[in-house]
Design a protein around this motif. Structure first.
Motif, PDB file in Angstrom:
ATOM      1  N   GLY A 168       0.812  -1.218   0.000  1.00 23.12           N
ATOM      2  CA  GLY A 168       0.000   0.000   0.000  1.00 23.12           C
ATOM      3  C   GLY A 168       0.840   1.259   0.000  1.00 23.12           C
ATOM      4  O   GLY A 168       0.362   2.335  -0.373  1.00 23.12           O
ATOM      5  N   LEU A 169       2.118   1.132   0.414  1.00 24.70           N
ATOM      6  CA  LEU A 169       3.016   2.298   0.424  1.00 24.70           C
ATOM      7  C   LEU A 169       3.725   2.494  -0.910  1.00 24.70           C
ATOM      8  O   LEU A 169       4.181   3.591  -1.218  1.00 24.70           O
ATOM      9  CB  LEU A 169       4.065   2.138   1.531  1.00 24.70           C
ATOM     10  CG  LEU A 169       3.557   2.078   2.972  1.00 24.70           C
ATOM     11  CD1 LEU A 169       4.710   1.770   3.913  1.00 24.70           C
ATOM     12  CD2 LEU A 169       2.892   3.394   3.355  1.00 24.70           C
ATOM     13  N   LEU A 170       3.850   1.436  -1.678  1.00 27.89           N
ATOM     14  CA  LEU A 170       4.628   1.481  -2.913  1.00 27.89           C
ATOM     15  C   LEU A 170       3.770   1.962  -4.075  1.00 27.89           C
ATOM     16  O   LEU A 170       3.329   1.196  -4.929  1.00 27.89           O
ATOM     17  CB  LEU A 170       5.218   0.098  -3.207  1.00 27.89           C
ATOM     18  CG  LEU A 170       6.176  -0.437  -2.134  1.00 27.89           C
ATOM     19  CD1 LEU A 170       6.675  -1.805  -2.508  1.00 27.89           C
ATOM     20  CD2 LEU A 170       7.333   0.530  -1.915  1.00 27.89           C
ATOM     21  N   LYS A 171       3.570   3.253  -4.095  1.00 22.90           N
ATOM     22  CA  LYS A 171       2.778   3.876  -5.144  1.00 22.90           C
ATOM     23  C   LYS A 171       3.519   5.088  -5.689  1.00 22.90           C
ATOM     24  O   LYS A 171       4.415   5.621  -5.024  1.00 22.90           O
ATOM     25  CB  LYS A 171       1.406   4.288  -4.604  1.00 22.90           C
ATOM     26  CG  LYS A 171       1.464   5.145  -3.352  1.00 22.90           C
ATOM     27  CD  LYS A 171       0.093   5.338  -2.756  1.00 22.90           C
ATOM     28  CE  LYS A 171       0.179   6.147  -1.454  1.00 22.90           C
ATOM     29  NZ  LYS A 171      -1.151   6.328  -0.830  1.00 22.90           N
ATOM     30  N   PRO A 172       3.205   5.518  -6.901  1.00 25.48           N
ATOM     31  CA  PRO A 172       3.912   6.663  -7.491  1.00 25.48           C
ATOM     32  C   PRO A 172       3.908   7.875  -6.564  1.00 25.48           C
ATOM     33  O   PRO A 172       2.893   8.195  -5.940  1.00 25.48           O
ATOM     34  CB  PRO A 172       3.131   6.937  -8.778  1.00 25.48           C
ATOM     35  CG  PRO A 172       2.547   5.614  -9.135  1.00 25.48           C
ATOM     36  CD  PRO A 172       2.201   4.957  -7.825  1.00 25.48           C
ATOM     37  N   GLY A 173       5.053   8.528  -6.470  1.00 26.79           N
ATOM     38  CA  GLY A 173       5.176   9.727  -5.640  1.00 26.79           C
ATOM     39  C   GLY A 173       5.567   9.463  -4.204  1.00 26.79           C
ATOM     40  O   GLY A 173       5.766  10.413  -3.435  1.00 26.79           O
ATOM     41  N   VAL A 174       5.685   8.187  -3.813  1.00 28.91           N
ATOM     42  CA  VAL A 174       6.059   7.898  -2.431  1.00 28.91           C
ATOM     43  C   VAL A 174       7.480   8.392  -2.166  1.00 28.91           C
ATOM     44  O   VAL A 174       8.343   8.354  -3.041  1.00 28.91           O
ATOM     45  CB  VAL A 174       5.940   6.386  -2.130  1.00 28.91           C
ATOM     46  CG1 VAL A 174       6.984   5.597  -2.904  1.00 28.91           C
ATOM     47  CG2 VAL A 174       6.091   6.130  -0.639  1.00 28.91           C
ATOM     48  N   GLU A 175       7.732   8.867  -0.968  1.00 28.75           N
ATOM     49  CA  GLU A 175       9.034   9.392  -0.585  1.00 28.75           C
ATOM     50  C   GLU A 175       9.749   8.434   0.347  1.00 28.75           C
ATOM     51  O   GLU A 175       9.154   7.904   1.289  1.00 28.75           O
ATOM     52  CB  GLU A 175       8.880  10.746   0.096  1.00 28.75           C
ATOM     53  CG  GLU A 175      10.200  11.407   0.475  1.00 28.75           C
ATOM     54  CD  GLU A 175       9.995  12.743   1.169  1.00 28.75           C
ATOM     55  OE1 GLU A 175      10.274  13.778   0.536  1.00 28.75           O
ATOM     56  OE2 GLU A 175       9.554  12.744   2.336  1.00 28.75           O
TER      57      GLU A 175
END
Length: 349
Positions: free
Chosen positions: A317-324
């Motif tokens: 759920g964290l591995l999405k475009p724009g994640v820092e």
């Protein structure tokens, strides 16, 4: 960090540099001093035998006590702000800067005339003891490498020749506040930031020696020589003269998503000049469990220790475009721990 060490961060370094640019008001108890010869040290040159500081005690008419808020330059010196204030109150010690009667800089009073090269640091071995004695006991102030050493809270003063062995050689485009530009045997400045966009202009702090074009006078507020200053310069000026960007801070080399056993995890590689460590990895603000493997990288121009870290599988759920991805790292070098945090978008997402 062992032993209760307090890590040095970039923001602290810049704040410390500002303290040296403008110090609490002071007035010298004396503005001239002599350099008596010590047993076992080289003979001090007879001309000029007395240093008369550009930081004068009294005005030209002799009626007004002069006050200053600048840290004087002294070749070989590395006074703290507190030490400066205490030492200028001693009538046997004069502030540095330059000699107002001859226009000579502080280094001209060390050793025997004619033994120093134009860069001001190459001396016969026998002259070193005399130089250190004169700076420590007769003049108050700081030099370029002493200033950088203080701003980095080093346990001992590193010379411009020693810095490349303790700091990491980096590309100038990776310069961040608190890094340095160094020319061994000559000069070092503290990088404060880029100006005007791109990598053309920069702001720096430095303990600047030398003297103005017409030096046979007292120092003026507009002067930049003979004191610690903050100023702007072009990167091309340093590049043309062989300055190298160096950093005591840990560097994030890469951060990318890799697949292990059908699950995705994060691989982070950092590099440093001493002993690197990663203390925290966050993905989208969420701390991750990770393990690290030290290594050695010899491709950066100087020996650099590397540390490779891999996280446990990251929540999809964290591995999405724009994640820092935020990586907090430390480096232990020259007896000091440096800490920094880098934030990037992971590769391979």
């Amino acid at each position: 960090m062992a032993g209760g060490d307090r890590a040095v961060e970039r923001a602290w370094t810049i704040k410390e540099a500002d303290r040296y640019v403008k110090v609490p008001d002071w007035s010298p108890a004396a503005d001239r001093t002599s350099f008596p010869e010590l047993p076992g040290t080289p003979t001090i040159p007879p001309e000029p035998p007395v240093f008369e500081s550009c930081f004068r005690r009294l005005s030209d008419d002799g009626k007004t006590v002069q006050r200053y808020d600048r840290m004087p330059y002294v070749y070989g010196g590395w006074d703290t702000v507190g030490q400066l204030l205490a030492r200028v109150a001693d009538s046997t010690i004069a502030p540095g800067g330059w000699d107002r009667t001859s226009g000579a800089t502080t280094s001209a009073f060390y050793g025997v005339a004619g033994t120093r090269s134009p860069d001001g640091e190459k001396e016969e071995p026998g002259k070193v003891r005399a130089k250190e004695h004169l700076a420590r006991y007769h003049l108050a102030g700081i030099d370029c490498s002493g200033f950088v050493s203080r701003c980095h809270r080093l346990r001992g003063k590193l010379s411009t020749r020693e810095l490349p062995g303790r700091y990491l050689d980096i590309d100038h485009r990776r310069l961040l506040p608190g890094d340095v530009l160094n020319r061994p045997g000559d000069h070092v400045v503290l990088f404060a930031g880029w100006t005007g966009g791109g990598y053309a202009g920069l702001t720096l702090y430095e303990a600047l020696g030398g003297a103005p074009a017409k030096p046979r006078r007292a120092t003026l507020p507009r002067d930049t020589h003979g004191r610690v200053v903050r100023r702007d310069e072009e990167w091309s000026w340093f590049e043309a003269r062989g300055y190298r960007p160096l950093s005591p801070f840990p560097q994030l080399v890469s951060a990318g998503i890799e697949e292990y056993d059908g699950k995705r995890a994060l691989k982070v590689v950092c590099a440093a000049s001493g002993v690197p460590d990663v203390t925290e990895i966050r993905v989208g603000g969420v701390p991750q469990v990770f393990t690290g493997t030290p290594g050695m990288d010899l491709t950066t121009g100087t020996a650099a220790m590397t540390l490779e870290c891999r996280t446990a599988p990251v929540d999809e759920g964290l591995l999405k475009p724009g994640v820092e991805v935020a990586v907090r790292m430390t480096n232990r070098t020259a007896g000091t721990v440096f800490e920094d945090e880098s934030r990037v978008g992971p590769a391979g997402l």
